[in-house]
Design a protein around this motif. Sequence first.
Motif, PDB file in Angstrom:
ATOM      1  N   ILE A 168       0.878  -1.411  -0.051  1.00 33.64           N
ATOM      2  CA  ILE A 168       0.029  -0.077  -0.091  1.00 33.64           C
ATOM      3  C   ILE A 168       0.995   1.326  -0.190  1.00 33.64           C
ATOM      4  O   ILE A 168       1.795   1.290   0.924  1.00 33.64           O
ATOM      5  CB  ILE A 168      -0.850   0.011   1.243  1.00 33.64           C
ATOM      6  N   PRO A 169       0.727   2.153  -1.020  1.00 36.34           N
ATOM      7  CA  PRO A 169       1.521   3.433  -1.309  1.00 36.34           C
ATOM      8  C   PRO A 169       1.533   4.176   0.318  1.00 36.34           C
ATOM      9  O   PRO A 169       0.314   4.425   0.620  1.00 36.34           O
ATOM     10  CB  PRO A 169       1.070   4.138  -2.080  1.00 36.34           C
ATOM     11  N   VAL A 199      -1.331   7.476   3.318  1.00 37.89           N
ATOM     12  CA  VAL A 199      -1.714   6.845   2.095  1.00 37.89           C
ATOM     13  C   VAL A 199      -2.335   7.826   0.982  1.00 37.89           C
ATOM     14  O   VAL A 199      -2.355   7.649  -0.284  1.00 37.89           O
ATOM     15  CB  VAL A 199      -2.625   5.606   2.241  1.00 37.89           C
ATOM     16  N   TYR A 215      -0.529   9.416  -1.846  1.00 38.89           N
ATOM     17  CA  TYR A 215      -0.054   8.727  -2.624  1.00 38.89           C
ATOM     18  C   TYR A 215      -1.039   7.741  -3.602  1.00 38.89           C
ATOM     19  O   TYR A 215      -0.892   7.360  -4.663  1.00 38.89           O
ATOM     20  CB  TYR A 215       1.133   7.834  -2.291  1.00 38.89           C
ATOM     21  N   ASP A 216      -2.228   7.462  -2.776  1.00 36.52           N
ATOM     22  CA  ASP A 216      -3.188   6.744  -3.749  1.00 36.52           C
ATOM     23  C   ASP A 216      -4.425   7.348  -3.762  1.00 36.52           C
ATOM     24  O   ASP A 216      -5.098   7.990  -2.814  1.00 36.52           O
ATOM     25  CB  ASP A 216      -3.151   5.585  -2.575  1.00 36.52           C
ATOM     26  N   THR A 217      -4.961   7.301  -5.076  1.00 30.25           N
ATOM     27  CA  THR A 217      -5.975   7.893  -5.400  1.00 30.25           C
ATOM     28  C   THR A 217      -7.150   7.412  -5.011  1.00 30.25           C
ATOM     29  O   THR A 217      -8.254   8.173  -4.729  1.00 30.25           O
ATOM     30  CB  THR A 217      -6.022   8.291  -7.154  1.00 30.25           C
ATOM     31  N   ALA A 218      -7.418   6.010  -4.548  1.00 30.28           N
ATOM     32  CA  ALA A 218      -8.463   5.349  -4.216  1.00 30.28           C
ATOM     33  C   ALA A 218      -8.831   5.873  -3.229  1.00 30.28           C
ATOM     34  O   ALA A 218     -10.039   6.205  -2.734  1.00 30.28           O
ATOM     35  CB  ALA A 218      -8.426   3.886  -4.400  1.00 30.28           C
ATOM     36  N   TYR A 227      -1.705  -4.922  -2.660  1.00 35.32           N
ATOM     37  CA  TYR A 227      -2.790  -3.867  -2.557  1.00 35.32           C
ATOM     38  C   TYR A 227      -3.208  -3.777  -3.977  1.00 35.32           C
ATOM     39  O   TYR A 227      -2.471  -3.491  -5.100  1.00 35.32           O
ATOM     40  CB  TYR A 227      -2.231  -2.822  -2.116  1.00 35.32           C
ATOM     41  N   ASP A 228      -4.496  -3.868  -4.334  1.00 41.32           N
ATOM     42  CA  ASP A 228      -4.999  -3.731  -5.606  1.00 41.32           C
ATOM     43  C   ASP A 228      -6.330  -3.028  -5.518  1.00 41.32           C
ATOM     44  O   ASP A 228      -7.482  -3.640  -5.042  1.00 41.32           O
ATOM     45  CB  ASP A 228      -5.272  -4.887  -6.687  1.00 41.32           C
ATOM     46  N   PRO A 229      -6.538  -1.627  -5.427  1.00 46.67           N
ATOM     47  CA  PRO A 229      -7.603  -0.824  -5.068  1.00 46.67           C
ATOM     48  C   PRO A 229      -8.821  -1.433  -5.648  1.00 46.67           C
ATOM     49  O   PRO A 229     -10.096  -1.555  -4.966  1.00 46.67           O
ATOM     50  CB  PRO A 229      -7.333   0.557  -5.294  1.00 46.67           C
TER      51      PRO A 229
END
Length: 331
Positions: free
Chosen positions: A210-211, A278, A281-284, A323-325
């Motif tokens: 997870i970023p 998170v 860095y993570d759009t989700a 991790y795969d949103p």
Amino acid sequence: MDVHDRYCQVAILDDDSNEPEEQRIPTERDELEEFAREHSGAQVAIEATRNYWFVYDSLEPELDVSVANPHETGLIGDQKVKSDRLDAKRLAVLLRVDALATSYIPPDEFREARKLVRRRKALVEDRTSAKNRVRSALADRGVSYDGDLFGQEGREFLADEELPLSEADRRIIEADLAVIETLDEEIGQLQTEIDEIATSWDETQLLMTIPGVGPVLAVTIVAEIGEIERFSSKKQVVSYAGLDPRVRQSGEKETTAAITKEGPPVLRWALGQAVLNVVKYDTALGNFYTRMKSRKQNQKAMVAAMRKLLVWMYAMLSNQEEYDPPKVAAP
């Protein structure tokens, strides 16, 4: 067994008696181990208090030890009459009728990891306090500094004899700088141990995909959650973390209030820190957090994001997937 720092109050019930045999034994390893040998194979309940791990480890080789959750068992706050003898008897009775609300006993590796990450957290907080004292001493004299006050250039700035500081100010600052230096070393040593754990556990390796989730947060979250197999649903793990809303019911009316905050506070801290990282860095998760902030108060948006991230982590650990949103966010 009602556990205290110096002694343990014991109530012993057999299948035929309602009046317990009572003992008081010192909270010392030799005494506890001797008691365990005398009653080898029996069941015993102890309360989750400050030093219960020591008592648990002393008894567990010979006895079937249950650790009572004091909040759920009713040993905190809701008793009109409370004494060591009554608490010990209540535990014995609840254990005999199989009505004891128990606390989770994590494996040794998780217990040891918890000690490390909790200690690191405490030392970091101590270091922050020391740094704030230095900044406060400077502010009291109208002195400011743009940059890293505790880096090399900042240290040179603090050592400047031209600064408008009194002798007492300098003594205070020097003392806190020495504390910070010691804490830096201790934190660094703990960080090395935590990094080694993070590279050796499959669970932490998954969470670090997870970023924004690094070794400290990954080890903290895994160690505080424990074995993921003990949760049969995402609802259970959310409840364990204390992130589920408190429900109040009166007649046919049901309302929800703030979160319960049951479970380990350190787990909620780690999830909060993880969210702050998170979303950068993570759009989700970032988009979800932004939407929640536009509709709710910031604190409620944070709790919602912590809950969602925890549910995603639960799916990752349960399915042993990185991790795969789109995948973890699927119902």
